[in-house]
Structures are given as structure tokens and as C-alpha cells.
Design an enzyme around this catalytic site. Structure first.
Site, PDB file in Angstrom:
ATOM      1  N   SER A  24      -9.966   1.739   2.863  1.00 20.31           N
ATOM      2  CA  SER A  24      -9.094   2.567   2.049  1.00 20.31           C
ATOM      3  C   SER A  24      -8.076   1.771   1.224  1.00 20.31           C
ATOM      4  O   SER A  24      -7.494   2.322   0.301  1.00 20.31           O
ATOM      5  CB  SER A  24      -8.316   3.545   2.944  1.00 20.31           C
ATOM      6  OG  SER A  24      -7.439   2.848   3.811  1.00 20.31           O
ATOM      7  N   SER A  37     -10.192  -0.727   6.989  1.00 21.97           N
ATOM      8  CA  SER A  37      -9.569  -0.499   5.678  1.00 21.97           C
ATOM      9  C   SER A  37      -8.870  -1.706   5.066  1.00 21.97           C
ATOM     10  O   SER A  37      -8.485  -1.659   3.904  1.00 21.97           O
ATOM     11  CB  SER A  37      -8.562   0.654   5.761  1.00 21.97           C
ATOM     12  OG  SER A  37      -9.235   1.875   5.755  1.00 21.97           O
ATOM     13  N   LYS A  41       0.846  -1.199   0.000  1.00 23.58           N
ATOM     14  CA  LYS A  41       0.000   0.000   0.000  1.00 23.58           C
ATOM     15  C   LYS A  41       0.881   1.249   0.000  1.00 23.58           C
ATOM     16  O   LYS A  41       1.897   1.301   0.699  1.00 23.58           O
ATOM     17  CB  LYS A  41      -0.911  -0.048   1.236  1.00 23.58           C
ATOM     18  CG  LYS A  41      -1.995   1.027   1.292  1.00 23.58           C
ATOM     19  CD  LYS A  41      -2.883   0.828   2.533  1.00 23.58           C
ATOM     20  CE  LYS A  41      -3.992   1.858   2.632  1.00 23.58           C
ATOM     21  NZ  LYS A  41      -4.845   1.641   3.827  1.00 23.58           N
TER      22      LYS A  41
END
Lengths: 492, 94
Positions: free
Chosen positions: A142, A166, A67
Site C-alpha cells: 500500500s 506494504s 506516508k
């Protein structure tokens, strides 16, 4: 072996194939690099040109997607934000170093909501990510880029972060496995901060075995993060096939009574409850009386911490700088130009909740609610091994349908936020389809129960027999779908 | 409920420039979210201790050993403006 065969392996299978010599690290990297560089989901914000030097280790030669918000030395680490556009940090996050030491190779950085604030990945400065099951829908957030990349087979696995859901919510919406470990299990050093008392890194993978394998190499106690504590026992690869003697609690507040749970999501959840009973588990509905206030507490605490953490983006030391005639206007103009609408909203909310005259009413009360929620879980785990819920109240929703209604967007985190507030571990596994789209089944346990959760998830996964091949074959790829007959649990 | 003046006050605290359109939108959106959050007012929280940390851990101590920090030039390489081996900013009084 063809590239199609190579990417059909789960990470654990790839480790074995590499060890047997059926596959080389170079072949595996090249196969994924081609998919990641050619994808059409906007899942990656950066893809490696070539494999970095591989360290010897148990995961030697297996690529990993990371990420965007994890700092990676010399590689763009932008946390989905214009204010960090082009930023290449001078150091690497501990969790990424741990994985490099285990032998993984950095395949690329994945798209995300800006500073991890969002449930749809539509808040990224680098554009939304598309769900590989249906490109007109969001992948969740997210960690939408990481989840979409794993579901579409653009990477064997990915690491991500979970502040209020997330990891778990995008795992549910993309039909893959995602785990948030106990707060403190994984170092936060080098993770670009959102809400420090809630942020935890964890794995996004195709199956539960891979989740255990990846998490096991992420965990550490790190002198550079004084809240990191590691885990008391090493993560084992799960092998359970049954749930005999396991007591499952089904909280009414987070299932039947919950606001906005779609009927199809509830049906898929109930079907898995029946599977659990067939495997020997006992079921009982129970109450987590304060869980319904989780979102309220979370949307005070997380923005409050974010407003403090994001004060560092001032246009002085790194990142974007806008012109200002004096120092204060340099700050205010840089922040106006660099932050997107959701980040501004949360900074405003958090600053308001912490401001003089409102602190006790908002932040003070929210921290007390957090104590009550943690107590609810503590009491539940005296009677039950696990608390189980649907992961997200809905299946993947259409792009653009909730982006102008912050409250509707926040309700997506309804079932995942309470565990974040309590600091307890939870996993989401694929739970079947509703309207042709994946739903997630969440298993939460007491602090440090990761091995037990992974075992239960493994038993359920085997019995559910979820087929994720549709997302995989459509992938992010414009080319032909993978050939039939390839190995792996993807039903190919 | 949050009005325009409050939005402007909080934006000043947060060092955030907002356009008129953003101010108007923010007033409505923050009011909606705060309306939801205010449901916690119904709870009786008398005598409840606020959470300070979610995992029961004692003080985290480590040996106080000097270690090298990042070289100055590596850090300044990433700065938008540099002068005399430091970060350069406009005068606060300009």
C-alpha cells in the site's frame, strides 16, 4: 552545487555534505520541494510550502516524505480515504516526532492505498500512483506513493507502514530498499490503524545504509503504545562485504513451489542466491510447512482487526459526515459515501469472520494457523541465520489489470505475509531486472535481528550492484534528466 | 458461499449501507475469498494455542501519571457538527 547534484546524494551522503558545509539545508529542501511539487506520478498528496524550523540532530536538514496515514499536526493526514478528506490531526505520530527530533524536515505526505489496504496503490481515494520505471504500471502498495517518490528521487527517503508486505512489496516493484522491523520496534501511536497486531512502520530508501540510518531514528519504546518495545541494541550502520559462515534457508513453499511466481522473478532470485554463495554463504532448501496458509490466515485476521478499527469512522467526531434522518442512518450513509470498494470488502469480510456462529471457524482457526507459522520460523532460525525469498511473485503489473479480481491482487502478498504473521523483521533489496522491471530479494531473520539483516543486505547490495538510475532520471519530473557525473550509488 | 441475505445481515452489523449493485458484487467476491481461506480447514490444529501476541513480552505497565489531554475546542474544531460544547447527532428515534 546545483539542485541536480543535491538530489543525487543518498540521505547518508547528504548528512555528510551538510556537515561539511558543501550543501545547505535550505538548498537541499528547495531542490526536493521543487521535484515533489512538480511530480507527475501522483506520489504526493501534500507538499510543504517551506521548510519547517529544523531541530538540531544527527539528521539535521534532511527532508523526509511521510506516508499519508501518519498523523502530522495541522497537516492533512487522510490515509488515502475520502472519509478523512481534509483531516488535519491535532497531534503528531511518535515516529514522526522522533524523526523531527533527529533533525529531519517534513517534505510532504505520500499517497497510499486507502487505509493501507491494497497491493497496487489503486485503492487510493486520491487516484493511483504511477511506477517511475513504467508509468503504465503500478508501484505496488500500500505504500506506493512513498516507494515511487524514493525511486524517482522526489525525496531522499520516506517512512511507510507494512501490515502484510506494504513496505517490502512496493520496494521490490520500484527497485528500492524497504524494511519491516520486528513487531513492536517502532511505536504505532499516531499511525492511523489498519490491523493493529500486524502494523509496523519502517523505512523506504535508495540503499541499505540509508535504511539503517532512518530506522535507527524511528525505533523507540513509547509509553503511548503499550505494544512498543524498541530494540535491545541500537541500529548500527552496516559495513559487511562478505557472508562467510552465513546459513541461508530457501523455503520451497515461498520460492520454487509458490503459486504464480514469474519465471523472470525466479531467475533473478536464483542469480542472487549464486551471488550469496560467492560471498561465502551456504544455501539449503528447507520447508516452512504452514507458510502456504499464511494468506488465508492473514485475510481473516487483518480484515477482522480492520473491521473493528474502522468502526471509529462514524461521522460524529471528525472526518466526513453524510446526512441521515436518524443516528443509525447517519452512520451507515457516512460509511457508504466515505469508504472505497476495497475497504468495504474488508470490513464485510472481517465482520463476517467475527460474527456469531463463524468466529471459531474463521478467526479462531486463523489465530492457530498464525501460531503454527510463527513456530515454523522459530524452528527455521535454529538452523539458519536467514530465510530468503523473492519479495513479490511478479514485477510491477499494468494499472487496472488486477483491480477487479481481489484474490489475484491478494496473491501479491504471498511471500511477505508469513513474516508479518510471525512478527519477524524482513528487508527487500533490489535484485536485478526481469522484463526491464525491478524485482526484490527478501531477507527475513529472527525477532530483533535487524542489525544482522542489514549487514547481510549491505553485503549483497554491494555485490549485486543494482542500477536504479532509470527510474530516477525519468523521475516524476517533466524536465531534463540529472546530469552525468553526480555522486551517489544511483549510477548517475 | 455467501448469499444476498447474508451480505445484508453483515452490512447491518458493520453499519454499512450498500447499493443493490454493491450487494450483488460483494456476494460473489466474498465467496471467492472465503473459498480460498477455507483451505485452512484441511489443517489439523488440535491442541494448538491461538496467537495472542507475536513477541514474547510480559505485561506492559507504566506509571499512572495525569497528563493534559487535548483542549476541548481543538477537538471540536474538527467535528462535523457541534452543539453546547459537544458533538451533535440526530436523535436515535428520529
Amino acid at each position: 552545487m546545483t539542485a541536480t547534484d543535491a538530489v543525487a546524494f543518498t540521505a547518508a551522503q547528504a548528512v555528510d555534505a551538510l556537515a561539511r558545509g558543501d550543501l545547505s539545508a535550505g538548498e537541499l529542501f528547495a531542490a526536493y520541494r521543487e521535484r515533489a511539487a512538480g511530480e507527475e506520478l501522483n506520489a504526493f498528496t501534500w507538499v510543504a510550502e517551506e521548510a519547517p524550523a529544523v531541530q538540531d540532530g544527527p539528521l539535521k536538514g534532511v527532508p523526509v516524505a511521510v506516508k499519508d496515514l501518519f498523523c502530522t499536526r495541522g497537516v492533512p493526514s487522510q490515509s488515502g480515504s475520502r472519509i478523512l478528506e481534509g483531516y488535519r490531526p491535532p497531534y503528531t505520530a511518535t515516529v514522526v516526532e522522533n524523526l523531527e527530533r533527529a533533525g529531519t524536515t517534513l517534505l510532504g505526505k505520500t499517497n497510499q492505498d486507502e487505509f493501507a489496504m491494497g497491493s497496487s496503490n489503486e485503492n487510493s481515494a486520491f487516484g493511483p500512483v504511477l511506477n517511475p520505471w513504467d508509468r503504465g504500471r503500478v508501484p505496488g502498495g500500500s505504500s506506493g506513493g512513498s516507494a515511487a517518490a524514493v525511486a524517482a528521487g522526489l525525496t531522499p527517503w520516506a517512512i511507510a507502514t507494512d501490515t502484510g508486505g506494504s513496505i517490502r512489496q512496493p520496494a521490490a516493484l520500484c527497485g528500492i530498499v524497504g524494511m519491516k522491523p520486528t513487531y513492536g520496534a517502532v511505536s504505532r501511536y499516531g499511525m492511523i490503524a489498519f490491523a493493529s497486531s500486524l502494523d509496523q512502520a519502517g523505512p523506504l530508501t535508495r540503499d541499505v545504509t540509508d535504511a539503517a540510518l532512518l530506522l535507527g531514528h524511528m525505533v523507540s519504546r513509547d509509553p503511548r503504545d503499550s505494544t512498543s518495545i524498541g530494540l535491545p541494541e541500537a541500529i548500527r550502520l552496516p559495513d559487511a562485504r562478505r557472508l562467510d559462515g552465513i546459513r541461508l534457508g530457501v523455503p520451497e513453499e515461498l520460492s520454487g513451489e509458490a503459486e504464480g511466481i514469474e519465471p523472470g522473478v525466479m531467475e533473478a532470485f536464483e542469480a542472487t542466491l549464486r551471488v550469496a554463495q560467492e560471498l561465502g554463504a551456504s544455501l539449503e532448501t528447507m520447508r516452512l510447512p504452514h507458510a502456504e496458509h499464511g494468506l488465508s490466515a492473514y485475510y481473516v485476521l487483518a480484515p477482522a482487526e480492520a473491521s473493528s478499527n474502522l468502526a471509529r469512522y462514524d461521522g460524529v467526531r471528525y472526518g466526513l459526515r453524510s446526512d441521515g434522518s436518524d443516528l443509525v442512518s447517519l452512520y451507515t450513509q457516512t460509511r457508504h459515501d466515505g469508504f472505497g470498494p476495497e475497504v468495504k470488502r474488508r470490513i464485510m469480510l472481517g465482520t463476517y469472520a467475527l460474527s456469531s456462529g463463524y468466529y471459531d471457524a474463521y478467526y479462531g482457526r486463523a489465530q492457530k494457523v498464525r501460531t503454527k507459522i510463527a513456530q515454523d520460523f522459530h524452528e527455521a532460525f535454529e538452523r539458519f541465520d536467514f530465510v530468503v525469498t523473492p519479495t513479490a511473485p511478479t514485477v510491477a503489473f499494468g494499472l487496472g489489470t488486477k483491480v477487479h479480481d481481489p484474490l489475484a491482487m491478494y496473491l501479491n502478498d504471498y511471500c511477505t505475509v508469513p513474516m508479518s504473521l510471525a512478527g519477524t523483521p524482513a528487508i527487500s533489496i533490489p535484485n536485478g531486472l526481469s522484463e526491464g522491471l525491478p524485482t526484490g530479494f527478501q531477507i527475513a531473520g529472527p525477532a530483533f535481528s535487524e542489525n544482522a539483516i542489514l549487514d547481510a543486505a549491505h553485503a549483497l547490495e554491494g555485490a549485486i550492484g543494482f542500477d536504479g538510475s532509470r527510474a530516477f532520471s525519468r523521475g516524476g519530473m517533466p524536465s531534463t534528466p540529472p546530469e552525468r557525473g553526480a555522486p551517489g550509488p544511483l549510477g548517475l | 458461499m455467501i448469499d444476498r441475505e447474508q451480505v445484508l445481515h453483515v452490512a447491518r452489523l458493520a453499519r454499512l449501507e450498500l447499493t443493490d449493485e454493491e450487494v450483488a458484487r460483494m456476494a460473489g467476491e466474498l465467496s471467492d475469498v472465503l473459498g480460498h481461506i477455507e483451505r485452512i480447514d484441511q489443517l489439523d490444529l488440535e491442541g494448538v494455542a491461538p496467537t495472542t501476541h507475536v513477541v514474547d513480552v510480559p505485561n506492559a505497565l507504566r506509571a499512572d501519571e495525569p497528563a493534559p489531554s487535548l483542549p476541548r475546542e481543538v477537538v471540536l474544531e474538527r467535528a462535523p457538527a457541534v452543539e453546547a460544547d459537544g458533538f451533535s447527532v440526530p436523535s436515535p428515534q428520529a
